[in-house]
Design an enzyme around this catalytic site. Sequence first.
Site, PDB file in Angstrom:
ATOM      1  CD  GLU A 100      47.070  61.664  18.880  1.00  0.00           C
ATOM      2  OE1 GLU A 100      46.096  60.900  19.053  1.00  0.00           O
ATOM      3  OE2 GLU A 100      47.588  61.872  17.758  1.00  0.00           O
ATOM      4  CD  GLU A 141      42.969  58.140  18.871  1.00  0.00           C
ATOM      5  OE1 GLU A 141      44.115  58.281  18.415  1.00  0.00           O
ATOM      6  OE2 GLU A 141      42.001  57.781  18.177  1.00  0.00           O
ATOM      7  CG  ASN A 142      46.635  54.255  23.325  1.00  0.00           C
ATOM      8  OD1 ASN A 142      46.149  53.629  22.394  1.00  0.00           O
ATOM      9  ND2 ASN A 142      47.897  54.647  23.358  1.00  0.00           N
TER      10      ASN A 142
END
Length: 879
Positions: free
Chosen positions: A302, A268-269
Amino acid sequence: MMNTETVPQPIYLRDYTPPPFSVESLKLHFALDESATEVSARMQLQATGTAQPLRLNGQKLELLALRIDGNEVGEDEYTVDEESLTLHRPPERFELEVVTRIDPSANTALEGLYTSSGNFCTQCEAEGFRKITYYPDRPDVMTIFTTTIVADKAKYPVLLSNGNQVEQGELDGGKHFVTWHDPHPKPCYLFALVAGDLACIDDSFTTMSGREVKLQLFVQHGNEDKTAHAMASLKKAMAWDEQTFGREYDLDIYMIVAVDDFNMGAMENKGLNIFNSRFVLAKQETATDTDFYGIESVIAHEYFHNWSGNRVTCRDWFQLSLKEGFTVFRDQQFSADMNSPAVQRIDDVTMLRTHQFAEDAGPMAHPVRPDSYVEINNFYTLTVYEKGAELIRMLHTLLGAKCFRKGSDLYFERHDGQAVTCEDFVQAMADANDYDLTSFLNWYRQAGTPHVEVRREYHAGNRALTLHMRQHTPPTPGQPEKQPMPIPVKTALLDEHGTALPLRLEGESDASGTERILLLGQPEQSFTFTDVSPGTVPSLLRNFSAPVKLKTDYSDEELAFLMGHDNDPFNRREAGQQLALRVLLNQYASAQKGENGGVHAGLSAAFARNLTDPSLDQALIAEAISLPAESYVAEFIDKVDPQLLHKVHLGIRSELAQEHRAVLQKIYDKCDSSGPYRVDAASMGRRRLRNQCLNYLMLLDDDAVVEQCLAQYHEADNMTDGLAAMSALTHTGHEAATAVLEDFYHRWKDDNLVLDKWFAIQASSPFEATYETVAALVEHADFHIRNPNRVRSLIGAFGMRNPVAFHRVDGKGYTFLASFIMELDQLNPQVAARLLTPLTQWHRYDLSRQEKMRGELERILGSGKCSKDVYEVVSKSLD
Ligand code: TRP
Ligand code: ZN
């Protein structure tokens, strides 16, 4: 890697201390090169308290320069070791510049910066950033990132990082650069960088406040036609989070990149998710319904992390479930709303009971919030994720949807921009609703699955039904004694038609509602309902209201009644599972004595009723006619013989097929897949039921059925039906499977994700000889030990989805797996450690198998060159 003298030491939650320095901003500069990338990190540091040394994490880095406020740091001012760089007497406030060199092409662990299919990408959760530069690599240090990437323009036209693109330009020597700025402070585990020659699919989403967000999906050229489902899923997830949780996206751009080499599902950056390509790429020809389903849920997962994880993050890694449990709960609710809530719940609970319950009963058992770990990568577990989600679900059940939302609103508002703990979450829920949740925290602290027993007592004289409930949690490693936990037992009372009756508990003046949450908070507690007619049957733990093992005193007839009449769809199916479980356990006991139990009339009748029940939709029929999985049944058998259990399981399935073949065939024909292909819940349910019927029919060993199966394989216009046919042929050991597998290979050998299925179907084929097949497939030209998906599809499937072959009495399965793990551990410890799971379960098998399994674990440990990851799992398993 470690040697035997340096035993890795655990880290304890109780040792937590706040960071001695904060980072006010961070400027990163990457000069990308496959084998020698130079990274410069300039950070503004500020002491948070009295003067202290500054220890920065760093691994496998070549330090090129170190400057404080522009001046080289003297050699006696700092020390560097394998894991860190320490500044002995840093100023209170200063700029630190660190220049390091790293080798992405040699990075086989896939943590930090690495190359995949000729592109650069990163994976920083949990502690990968320390493989990029020296930095306080902990989630409670948050800062604003500005990232400049320099690379060859022809080879890497696309350069991405978090946030918004603020600058770009040409440089000498065919290079170019792009600068990204992320205005939201974040911990370094959310940092991401991607560089490559990628195709971009563009779309947009208008948020609830009317802002337009650019959506971009990056894939390898040639895969553009497999992105529609992922993009549609993303837009649905964005809209759902606004409607359900009031959460709006907070940047102008949201990017997703698909890569082939990835240790987990996705990451999930901030603003730049990186995905295992298997959770992005799908079209009907190449992906099954399960794949489509998985994509929708992982894309959502995400995306939901943007709030539950990124805007509000974890104080330390012990709090991992703060973001993961909550986010899994959110993605489960989303999938339920997009598809079928009943099917969703059944599938989620099946996963929990088959895998998380086993983890909770084994040597790696740990609380949802662990209190120590050696390697954090080993704690991305079913307990933290799935059981963690069940804890959130219990809060949702106890408080109700509206109050839960009040609690989550308060949580996000109170903690926006912070790194917090599981208590903070529970406290927000409590405060928003003025509800005491103190004892609920036991759910976070205690490992193990609680056992709940319900015994009924009916008094005809005063028409009172008493439910006597008891709870007990067995000991787990390091936790011999357990406290009682608050267990919500959602209950209804059903009359003989299955109608839920108005409820009146002793002491209440009137009946109200038809469903109650009985909160079992004590070791023993009784609940008495009044005005109950004789023959009333309680429906307990409705919708699986708590992650417990429930023991009831139902007769077979009552189970059959619930199966046909319970108005809670989960419990309706559950009653059938309970009945089947009883039959399986009885037959297993008979088989151990060399007897054959024969067909069980009650089970057979139930099967028939389910098959034609007009009140069930097709997906629910498919669920209702499936027997509990062998691995779940094995949970209830002491020292199980997996081959005998398989024989019994197969025997019952074959008998059911024999007895009901006409109806099974009729349904198979009725559910044919002609007409346009769709991925909605109804179409998926139809295919599921049809293929379930095919599986049963294939047990008949009838030429006509084989013909039909072959026809399905050859005529299918979608992967779901084609693969189901190939799987049925392979898993019944039919000779026709050989040619089909051959055909499939030649058709799909250039599509990695499809080829994974080819490996997995062979590896999970339930015959002892599959061991030889798998041993040969490891040598196949298309088997790549460095690709985690391929490893999981062959080795993972063999160890975890093939008890018959893996548990061969000669122990060859164990030796093979252990040897493979030792080889992989030198390349990718994280994936190697995960493959150990089946060996950690040695205590469940007979003594001879136990000895062999332990022998292999000892062999791994004895090699003296285990990673921390493998060391932790093996040593805990041998304790
Ligand atoms: N945070 C990720 C998720 O659940 C998990 C993850 C992705 C991960 N890659 C990882 C965890 C690598 C540990 C290591 O969505
Ligand atoms: Zn997650």
